[in-house]
Scaffold this motif. Structure first.
Motif, PDB file in Angstrom:
ATOM      1  N   SER A   7       0.874  -1.262  -0.142  1.00  0.00           N
ATOM      2  CA  SER A   7      -0.084  -0.064   0.033  1.00  0.00           C
ATOM      3  C   SER A   7       0.904   1.270  -0.008  1.00  0.00           C
ATOM      4  CB  SER A   7      -0.831  -0.027   1.288  1.00  0.00           C
ATOM      5  OG  SER A   7      -0.086  -0.066   2.369  1.00  0.00           O
ATOM      6  N   GLY A   8       0.205   2.634  -0.367  1.00  0.00           N
ATOM      7  CA  GLY A   8       1.049   3.593  -0.344  1.00  0.00           C
ATOM      8  C   GLY A   8       1.365   4.107  -1.496  1.00  0.00           C
ATOM      9  N   GLY A   9       1.113   3.630  -2.447  1.00  0.00           N
ATOM     10  CA  GLY A   9       1.530   3.998  -3.950  1.00  0.00           C
ATOM     11  C   GLY A   9       0.482   5.406  -4.215  1.00  0.00           C
ATOM     12  N   GLY A  10       0.752   6.017  -5.260  1.00  0.00           N
ATOM     13  CA  GLY A  10      -0.099   7.120  -5.655  1.00  0.00           C
ATOM     14  C   GLY A  10       0.499   7.986  -6.687  1.00  0.00           C
ATOM     15  N   LEU A  18       6.805   9.699  -1.127  1.00  0.00           N
ATOM     16  CA  LEU A  18       5.941   8.525  -0.765  1.00  0.00           C
ATOM     17  C   LEU A  18       6.566   7.318   0.014  1.00  0.00           C
ATOM     18  CD1 LEU A  18       4.344   7.757  -4.255  1.00  0.00           C
ATOM     19  CD2 LEU A  18       3.129   8.869  -2.111  1.00  0.00           C
ATOM     20  N   ARG A  19       5.766   6.959   0.856  1.00  0.00           N
ATOM     21  CA  ARG A  19       6.187   5.699   1.742  1.00  0.00           C
ATOM     22  C   ARG A  19       5.316   4.497   1.575  1.00  0.00           C
ATOM     23  NH1 ARG A  19       5.168   4.223   7.507  1.00  0.00           N
ATOM     24  NH2 ARG A  19       7.029   3.176   8.407  1.00  0.00           N
ATOM     25  N   ALA A  81       6.146  -6.314   8.832  1.00  0.00           N
ATOM     26  CA  ALA A  81       6.011  -5.497   7.763  1.00  0.00           C
ATOM     27  C   ALA A  81       7.313  -4.717   7.366  1.00  0.00           C
ATOM     28  CB  ALA A  81       5.182  -4.409   8.137  1.00  0.00           C
ATOM     29  N   VAL A  82       7.429  -4.348   6.126  1.00  0.00           N
ATOM     30  CA  VAL A  82       8.562  -3.815   5.509  1.00  0.00           C
ATOM     31  C   VAL A  82       8.163  -2.570   4.753  1.00  0.00           C
ATOM     32  CG1 VAL A  82       8.562  -4.868   3.142  1.00  0.00           C
ATOM     33  CG2 VAL A  82      10.537  -4.025   4.227  1.00  0.00           C
ATOM     34  N   TYR A  83       9.118  -1.441   4.878  1.00  0.00           N
ATOM     35  CA  TYR A  83       8.587  -0.062   4.135  1.00  0.00           C
ATOM     36  C   TYR A  83       9.772   0.215   3.444  1.00  0.00           C
ATOM     37  CZ  TYR A  83       5.890  -0.594   8.558  1.00  0.00           C
ATOM     38  OH  TYR A  83       4.986  -1.199   9.512  1.00  0.00           O
ATOM     39  N   LEU A  84       9.254   1.155   2.342  1.00  0.00           N
ATOM     40  CA  LEU A  84      10.047   1.645   1.532  1.00  0.00           C
ATOM     41  C   LEU A  84       9.867   3.182   1.404  1.00  0.00           C
ATOM     42  CD1 LEU A  84      12.385   1.290  -0.633  1.00  0.00           C
ATOM     43  CD2 LEU A  84      10.647   1.273  -2.435  1.00  0.00           C
TER      44      LEU A  84
END
Length: 128
Positions: A7-10, A18-19, A81-84
């Motif tokens: 999730s988190g795209g856009g 963005l994250r 969870a992993v984040y970018l």
């Protein structure tokens, strides 16, 4: 059965941030390498970043040269969870971003086929 959900795209303007988040269910992935790949239209899936915890509590990460210094990968094992975190985004960062996980050795982090589990992807579009 492991499921990864991104999730988190856009849509964001060049220079913006963005994250992306990737949450796993089905089993704990604390011992797995977790990575991010992306695929632009007409192009092959390419490595973005990957990381894993060592047995001594040190987090190791690797980044594609194209994103080094702008992107940061992190993970929260308590949330599986992993984040970018993506900063200073450029139009050429536009792609579908995929989360991946698996028992991958460091020498294979950049190879998509090395990963066992994949998310469905989230679109990131950077306008100029």
């Amino acid at each position: 059965q492991v499921q990864l959900v991104e999730s988190g795209g856009g849509l964001v303007q060049a220079g913006g941030s963005l994250r992306l988040s990737c949450e796993a269910s089905g089993r704990t992935l604390s011992t797995y390498t977790m990575g991010w790949f992306r695929q632009a239209p007409g192009k092959e899936r390419e490595f973005v970043a990957a990381g894993t915890w060592s047995g001594h509590g040190t987090y190791y990460a690797d980044y594609a040269d194209s994103v080094k210094g702008r992107f940061s990968i992190s993970r929260d094992n308590t949330k599986n969870a992993v984040y970018l975190q993506m900063n200073s985004l450029k139009p050429e960062d536009t792609a579908v971003y995929f989360c991946a996980a698996g028992p991958v050795s460091a020498s294979d982090w950049r190879t998509p086929m090395s990963y066992r589990y994949w998310g469905q992807g989230t679109q990131v579009t950077v306008s100029s």
